[in-house]
Design a protein around this motif. Structure first.
Motif, PDB file in Angstrom:
ATOM      1  N   LEU A  48       0.824  -1.211   0.000  1.00  0.00           N
ATOM      2  CA  LEU A  48       0.000   0.000   0.000  1.00  0.00           C
ATOM      3  C   LEU A  48       0.857   1.260   0.000  1.00  0.00           C
ATOM      4  CD1 LEU A  48      -2.950  -0.730   2.469  1.00  0.00           C
ATOM      5  CD2 LEU A  48      -3.119  -0.200   0.033  1.00  0.00           C
ATOM      6  N   GLY A  49       2.118   1.121   0.430  1.00  0.00           N
ATOM      7  CA  GLY A  49       3.012   2.275   0.473  1.00  0.00           C
ATOM      8  C   GLY A  49       3.197   2.921  -0.881  1.00  0.00           C
ATOM      9  N   LEU A  50       3.189   2.107  -1.932  1.00  0.00           N
ATOM     10  CA  LEU A  50       3.399   2.636  -3.279  1.00  0.00           C
ATOM     11  C   LEU A  50       2.242   3.534  -3.728  1.00  0.00           C
ATOM     12  CD1 LEU A  50       5.966   1.970  -4.926  1.00  0.00           C
ATOM     13  CD2 LEU A  50       4.534   0.557  -6.383  1.00  0.00           C
ATOM     14  N   PRO A  51       0.985   3.064  -3.694  1.00  0.00           N
ATOM     15  CA  PRO A  51      -0.108   3.969  -4.073  1.00  0.00           C
ATOM     16  C   PRO A  51      -0.277   5.153  -3.134  1.00  0.00           C
ATOM     17  CG  PRO A  51      -0.975   1.876  -3.256  1.00  0.00           C
ATOM     18  CD  PRO A  51       0.493   1.699  -3.457  1.00  0.00           C
ATOM     19  N   ILE A  52       0.054   4.975  -1.851  1.00  0.00           N
ATOM     20  CA  ILE A  52      -0.018   6.109  -0.920  1.00  0.00           C
ATOM     21  C   ILE A  52       0.964   7.189  -1.352  1.00  0.00           C
ATOM     22  CG2 ILE A  52       0.535   6.856   1.435  1.00  0.00           C
ATOM     23  CD1 ILE A  52      -0.671   4.192   2.397  1.00  0.00           C
ATOM     24  N   GLY A  53       2.197   6.774  -1.653  1.00  0.00           N
ATOM     25  CA  GLY A  53       3.198   7.724  -2.131  1.00  0.00           C
ATOM     26  C   GLY A  53       2.777   8.385  -3.425  1.00  0.00           C
ATOM     27  N   SER A  54       2.196   7.588  -4.339  1.00  0.00           N
ATOM     28  CA  SER A  54       1.731   8.128  -5.612  1.00  0.00           C
ATOM     29  C   SER A  54       0.653   9.178  -5.404  1.00  0.00           C
ATOM     30  CB  SER A  54       1.187   6.996  -6.485  1.00  0.00           C
ATOM     31  OG  SER A  54       2.193   6.052  -6.779  1.00  0.00           O
ATOM     32  N   LEU A  55      -0.267   8.887  -4.494  1.00  0.00           N
ATOM     33  CA  LEU A  55      -1.377   9.799  -4.233  1.00  0.00           C
ATOM     34  C   LEU A  55      -0.885  11.105  -3.614  1.00  0.00           C
ATOM     35  CD1 LEU A  55      -4.423   9.808  -4.604  1.00  0.00           C
ATOM     36  CD2 LEU A  55      -4.654   8.930  -2.278  1.00  0.00           C
ATOM     37  N   VAL A  56       0.061  11.002  -2.682  1.00  0.00           N
ATOM     38  CA  VAL A  56       0.630  12.195  -2.051  1.00  0.00           C
ATOM     39  C   VAL A  56       1.315  13.076  -3.092  1.00  0.00           C
ATOM     40  CG1 VAL A  56       2.423  12.998  -0.458  1.00  0.00           C
ATOM     41  CG2 VAL A  56       0.886  11.138   0.228  1.00  0.00           C
ATOM     42  N   ALA A  57       1.963  12.430  -4.075  1.00  0.00           N
ATOM     43  CA  ALA A  57       2.742  13.184  -5.062  1.00  0.00           C
ATOM     44  C   ALA A  57       1.875  13.880  -6.100  1.00  0.00           C
ATOM     45  CB  ALA A  57       3.720  12.240  -5.772  1.00  0.00           C
ATOM     46  N   LEU A  58       0.637  13.425  -6.290  1.00  0.00           N
ATOM     47  CA  LEU A  58      -0.176  13.960  -7.388  1.00  0.00           C
ATOM     48  C   LEU A  58      -0.351  15.476  -7.347  1.00  0.00           C
ATOM     49  CD1 LEU A  58      -2.823  11.147  -7.885  1.00  0.00           C
ATOM     50  CD2 LEU A  58      -1.277  12.052  -9.618  1.00  0.00           C
ATOM     51  N   PRO A  59      -0.789  16.063  -6.206  1.00  0.00           N
ATOM     52  CA  PRO A  59      -0.932  17.533  -6.220  1.00  0.00           C
ATOM     53  C   PRO A  59       0.412  18.250  -6.290  1.00  0.00           C
ATOM     54  CG  PRO A  59      -1.356  16.652  -4.026  1.00  0.00           C
ATOM     55  CD  PRO A  59      -1.235  15.478  -4.931  1.00  0.00           C
ATOM     56  N   LEU A  60       1.469  17.621  -5.751  1.00  0.00           N
ATOM     57  CA  LEU A  60       2.792  18.245  -5.770  1.00  0.00           C
ATOM     58  C   LEU A  60       3.400  18.237  -7.167  1.00  0.00           C
ATOM     59  CD1 LEU A  60       4.296  16.666  -2.515  1.00  0.00           C
ATOM     60  CD2 LEU A  60       3.362  18.974  -2.789  1.00  0.00           C
ATOM     61  N   ALA A  61       3.097  17.172  -7.939  1.00  0.00           N
ATOM     62  CA  ALA A  61       3.720  17.011  -9.250  1.00  0.00           C
ATOM     63  C   ALA A  61       3.319  18.132 -10.202  1.00  0.00           C
ATOM     64  CB  ALA A  61       3.344  15.657  -9.833  1.00  0.00           C
ATOM     65  N   GLY A  62       2.015  18.446 -10.249  1.00  0.00           N
ATOM     66  CA  GLY A  62       1.559  19.512 -11.133  1.00  0.00           C
ATOM     67  C   GLY A  62       2.181  20.841 -10.780  1.00  0.00           C
ATOM     68  N   TRP A  63       2.263  21.120  -9.458  1.00  0.00           N
ATOM     69  CA  TRP A  63       2.874  22.380  -9.010  1.00  0.00           C
ATOM     70  C   TRP A  63       4.351  22.430  -9.380  1.00  0.00           C
ATOM     71  CZ3 TRP A  63       6.903  22.645  -5.435  1.00  0.00           C
ATOM     72  CH2 TRP A  63       7.297  23.944  -5.079  1.00  0.00           C
ATOM     73  N   ALA A  64       5.067  21.331  -9.162  1.00  0.00           N
ATOM     74  CA  ALA A  64       6.514  21.303  -9.427  1.00  0.00           C
ATOM     75  C   ALA A  64       6.808  21.492 -10.913  1.00  0.00           C
ATOM     76  CB  ALA A  64       7.111  19.982  -8.940  1.00  0.00           C
ATOM     77  N   VAL A  65       6.024  20.819 -11.772  1.00  0.00           N
ATOM     78  CA  VAL A  65       6.241  20.962 -13.214  1.00  0.00           C
ATOM     79  C   VAL A  65       5.936  22.381 -13.662  1.00  0.00           C
ATOM     80  CG1 VAL A  65       5.366  20.229 -15.472  1.00  0.00           C
ATOM     81  CG2 VAL A  65       5.883  18.517 -13.723  1.00  0.00           C
ATOM     82  N   HIS A  66       4.867  22.979 -13.116  1.00  0.00           N
ATOM     83  CA  HIS A  66       4.523  24.355 -13.470  1.00  0.00           C
ATOM     84  C   HIS A  66       5.589  25.334 -12.955  1.00  0.00           C
ATOM     85  CE1 HIS A  66       1.854  27.705 -14.473  1.00  0.00           C
ATOM     86  NE2 HIS A  66       2.209  28.237 -13.329  1.00  0.00           N
ATOM     87  N   ARG A  67       6.108  25.069 -11.770  1.00  0.00           N
ATOM     88  CA  ARG A  67       7.058  25.990 -11.127  1.00  0.00           C
ATOM     89  C   ARG A  67       8.459  25.874 -11.706  1.00  0.00           C
ATOM     90  NH1 ARG A  67      10.296  28.871  -9.621  1.00  0.00           N
ATOM     91  NH2 ARG A  67      10.690  29.831  -7.576  1.00  0.00           N
ATOM     92  N   PHE A  68       8.922  24.654 -11.945  1.00  0.00           N
ATOM     93  CA  PHE A  68      10.317  24.441 -12.339  1.00  0.00           C
ATOM     94  C   PHE A  68      10.490  23.954 -13.775  1.00  0.00           C
ATOM     95  CE2 PHE A  68      10.070  23.542  -7.725  1.00  0.00           C
ATOM     96  CZ  PHE A  68      10.873  24.577  -7.265  1.00  0.00           C
ATOM     97  N   GLY A  69       9.408  23.552 -14.427  1.00  0.00           N
ATOM     98  CA  GLY A  69       9.506  23.007 -15.777  1.00  0.00           C
ATOM     99  C   GLY A  69       9.671  21.496 -15.747  1.00  0.00           C
ATOM    100  N   SER A  70       9.151  20.828 -16.774  1.00  0.00           N
ATOM    101  CA  SER A  70       9.164  19.357 -16.777  1.00  0.00           C
ATOM    102  C   SER A  70      10.576  18.793 -16.863  1.00  0.00           C
ATOM    103  CB  SER A  70       8.326  18.832 -17.943  1.00  0.00           C
ATOM    104  OG  SER A  70       8.864  19.225 -19.190  1.00  0.00           O
ATOM    105  N   ARG A  71      11.502  19.501 -17.528  1.00  0.00           N
ATOM    106  CA  ARG A  71      12.864  18.973 -17.680  1.00  0.00           C
ATOM    107  C   ARG A  71      13.524  18.762 -16.326  1.00  0.00           C
ATOM    108  NH1 ARG A  71      18.204  20.709 -18.041  1.00  0.00           N
ATOM    109  NH2 ARG A  71      19.469  19.538 -19.566  1.00  0.00           N
ATOM    110  N   LYS A  72      13.456  19.765 -15.457  1.00  0.00           N
ATOM    111  CA  LYS A  72      14.096  19.659 -14.146  1.00  0.00           C
ATOM    112  C   LYS A  72      13.442  18.576 -13.290  1.00  0.00           C
ATOM    113  CE  LYS A  72      15.859  24.402 -13.847  1.00  0.00           C
ATOM    114  NZ  LYS A  72      15.783  25.699 -13.113  1.00  0.00           N
TER     115      LYS A  72
END
Length: 379
Positions: A48-72
């Protein structure tokens, strides 16, 4: 070779290592269970640790890509994979392993969102659909990772050595590919953490992706059981259903772009939904080895196009930046992947497995309907 072709090969190699890392971890789960002497219930809790980690990352991922760019974000998450995959093998206690797996799940989704955002930028440069072929490479990496894992197990190589070998491949790929990744300009539209209501387009495409992922998750986990208990195939051929589905899905993703470029995304979604619906009904109504295998092949081809089209459509949202839009759709679809497999089990417990698979067939009908009504939403 043109610069665009070099960019496509570089990005494809990163999709491949993402799938390779995940498959490499999955191939050694039995060894992890033995190492820590885990019961099936304890292993299930650990996983269950894997989907929990995935779920936690979902809102952070969009922000990080918007803030820093997908390459970084791609390079950071690839480096994270390179680091945390071996850490799984080197974990000496369950208390160390649990947070490592949660972070591994977070890294996986950060890479997923950033890779698909980069792929959309490259797709715009091509002027035609190419996203599905990248997802095909991820699926191909699954087969490759499973094969490498089987070889490592055969030669009694410890998971930590296996994972270090994969980390070396990841490091080499990063060094080869990084100079060809696009430094995309910051997209218009909203950024920020993905904790808001999606617009009509993202809600519609999110629901389609939810149904697609629900069907995909059920096929991943229950294909073998269906062939064993419903088709009643001989024991040596129990895996035929899973292999048929996976093979069709992987190969279908290499064909999807060509078909989309001829008939368009909407018609492809309608066709995909129909394939899922008809394929599963065929398997349920005629549960013979030949007809069930044909049905599972149809479902694999049907599922192949759903997520690439959903991501490609979401990335063109006029309200949100591509990274944030992808994260929103991923959040909705992710629940389909999580809820589908246990739902199958609960329904089968109350009725029978045929009833469960009939209900999964209806997801295909839902996809076809959602991509056929109020088409102005997609414009």
């Amino acid at each position: 070779m043109t610069l665009l072709q070099k960019r496509r090969i570089a990005l494809g190699s990163l999709f491949f290592i993402a799938g390779l890392c995940f498959a490499s971890w999955a191939s050694r789960i039995p060894d992890i269970q033995v190492k820590f002497n885990l019961s099936e219930a304890q292993l299930g809790t650990l996983l269950l640790g894997l989907p929990i980690g995935s779920l936690v990352a979902l809102p952070l991922a969009g922000w990080a890509v918007h803030r820093f760019g997908s390459r970084k974000v791609i390079l950071a998450s690839a480096a994270g994979y390179m680091t945390f995959l071996p850490l799984i093998g080197f974990s000496d206690s369950i208390f160390m392993l649990i947070p490592v797996i949660v972070i591994f799940g977070m890294i996986g989704n950060m890479m997923n969102i950033s890779l698909n955002t980069q792929a959309l930028a490259l797709e715009d440069s091509y002027g035609r659909s190419i996203l599905a072929s990248f997802h095909g490479l991820w699926s191909l990496a699954g087969f490759t990772g499973a094969g490498i894992g089987a070889g490592m197990i055969y030669f009694n190589i410890l998971p930590r050595i296996h994972y270090l070998f994969i980390a070396f491949i990841v490091a080499s790929t990063i060094l080869s590919a990084k100079s060809f990744l696009i430094n995309e300009s910051k997209a218009g539209g909203g950024g920020g953490l993905v904790l808001r209501k999606p617009d009509d387009l993202l809600l519609r495409i999110g629901l389609i992706a939810f149904l697609g992922m629900l069907a995909e998750g059920c096929m991943f986990d229950w294909s073998g059981v269906f062939f064993k208990k419903v088709v009643e195939i001989e024991p040596g051929l129990v895996a035929l259903g899973y292999v048929s589905f996976m093979g069709a899905m992987a190969s279908g993703r290499f064909l999807t772009d060509r078909i989309i470029n001829k008939i368009g995304r909407i018609k492809m979604l309608q066709f995909s939904g129909a394939l899922i619906f008809v394929g599963l009904l065929l398997s349920v109504l005629l549960p013979l080895p030949v007809t069930a295998t044909i049905g599972f092949l149809m479902v694999g081809f049907g599922v192949a196009a759903i997520i690439p089209i959903a991501y490609s459509t979401a990335g063109r949202s006029k309200l949100y930046s591509p990274g944030v839009a992808l994260a929103m759709v991923s959040t909705i679809s992710f629940f389909g992947f999580l809820l589908g497999p246990p739902l199958i089990g609960y329904i089968a417990e109350l009725f029978e497995l045929k009833v469960s698979f009939t209900l999964v067939a209806i997801t295909g009908l839902g996809i076809a309907i959602l991509s056929s009504v109020r088409l102005e939403v997609f414009k």
